[in-house]
Enzyme design. Structure first.
Site, PDB file in Angstrom:
ATOM      1  N   ASP A   2      32.299 -22.542 -19.725  1.00  0.00           N
ATOM      2  CA  ASP A   2      32.675 -21.358 -20.485  1.00  0.00           C
ATOM      3  C   ASP A   2      32.165 -20.100 -19.812  1.00  0.00           C
ATOM      4  OD1 ASP A   2      34.011 -22.704 -22.525  1.00  0.00           O
ATOM      5  OD2 ASP A   2      32.199 -22.918 -23.739  1.00  0.00           O
ATOM      6  N   ARG A  35      33.831 -34.569 -23.825  1.00  0.00           N
ATOM      7  CA  ARG A  35      34.319 -34.114 -22.521  1.00  0.00           C
ATOM      8  C   ARG A  35      33.315 -34.433 -21.428  1.00  0.00           C
ATOM      9  NH1 ARG A  35      33.758 -28.393 -25.198  1.00  0.00           N
ATOM     10  NH2 ARG A  35      34.431 -29.763 -26.824  1.00  0.00           N
ATOM     11  N   ASP A  60      32.571 -29.019 -19.353  1.00  0.00           N
ATOM     12  CA  ASP A  60      33.151 -27.823 -19.946  1.00  0.00           C
ATOM     13  C   ASP A  60      32.456 -26.645 -19.281  1.00  0.00           C
ATOM     14  OD1 ASP A  60      34.685 -26.299 -21.809  1.00  0.00           O
ATOM     15  OD2 ASP A  60      32.929 -26.104 -23.089  1.00  0.00           O
ATOM     16  N   ARG A  79      38.023 -33.524 -16.271  1.00  0.00           N
ATOM     17  CA  ARG A  79      38.169 -33.064 -17.662  1.00  0.00           C
ATOM     18  C   ARG A  79      39.587 -33.279 -18.153  1.00  0.00           C
ATOM     19  NH1 ARG A  79      36.458 -28.415 -21.275  1.00  0.00           N
ATOM     20  NH2 ARG A  79      37.510 -29.021 -23.174  1.00  0.00           N
TER      21      ARG A  79
END
Length: 168
Positions: free
Chosen positions: A104, A99, A102, A90
């Site tokens: 989260d 990307r 990711d 990344r």
């Protein structure tokens, strides 16, 4: 005589996403690293394909939610997730940009955490994003959002986001 302190575990929910490279392979590698670096994988959603959100002139994303039982703190989970993103290549160029991966942090147990410029849990925008709520509703429909006091499934059913989200 030593007394062993029992480890305390927290159920953590992460959302994975990416729209570059071999998207499914990237998700699979991220899940594997989460299992080895963050904690025990308790649930893994199906993979969902979603048109880009925010910055729309880019390839579609694949998203997947995972539930992990961990003894780490929320900040440690965040740091491990950032390390996994970096390990998988990344590069942060622009907000909402393309990307490879990711990760989260969506929920950390039922805790509410606000550390300015570092971490906000539950994720402050999740209730507005179908690409987050669809996989979350699959693996944790009865989980109660500690701020909104609604289940994940109720939030998903009432979401106003009209972005197409397709289960693969």
């Amino acid at each position: 005589m030593m007394l062993n302190k029992a480890l305390e575990y927290t159920m953590v929910y992460l959302l994975l996403g990416g729209n570059l490279g071999n998207r499914e392979e990237n998700l699979g590698q991220a899940v594997s690293l989460i299992g080895s670096d963050i904690g025990d994988l308790e649930a893994i959603s199906s993979i969902y394909e979603t048109a880009a959100w925010g910055k729309k002139d880019q390839p579609a994303f694949l998203n997947q939610a995972v539930a992990v039982k961990t003894s780490l703190t929320a900040v440690e989970v965040l740091q491990k997730a950032l390390n996994i993103e970096q390990t998988l290549g990344r590069v942060r160029k622009e907000k909402w940009g393309e990307r490879l991966i990711d990760i989260d942090l969506i929920f950390f147990g039922n805790e509410v955490i606000n550390i300015e410029n570092l971490l906000h849990v539950p994720h402050p925008q999740m209730q507005f994003r179908k690409f987050v709520m669809a996989p979350m509703a699959e693996i944790a429909p009865q989980l109660i959002h500690p701020v909104l006091d609604k289940s994940v499934l109720d939030i998903y059913r009432n979401i106003t986001d009209h972005l197409a989200v397709r289960k693969l």
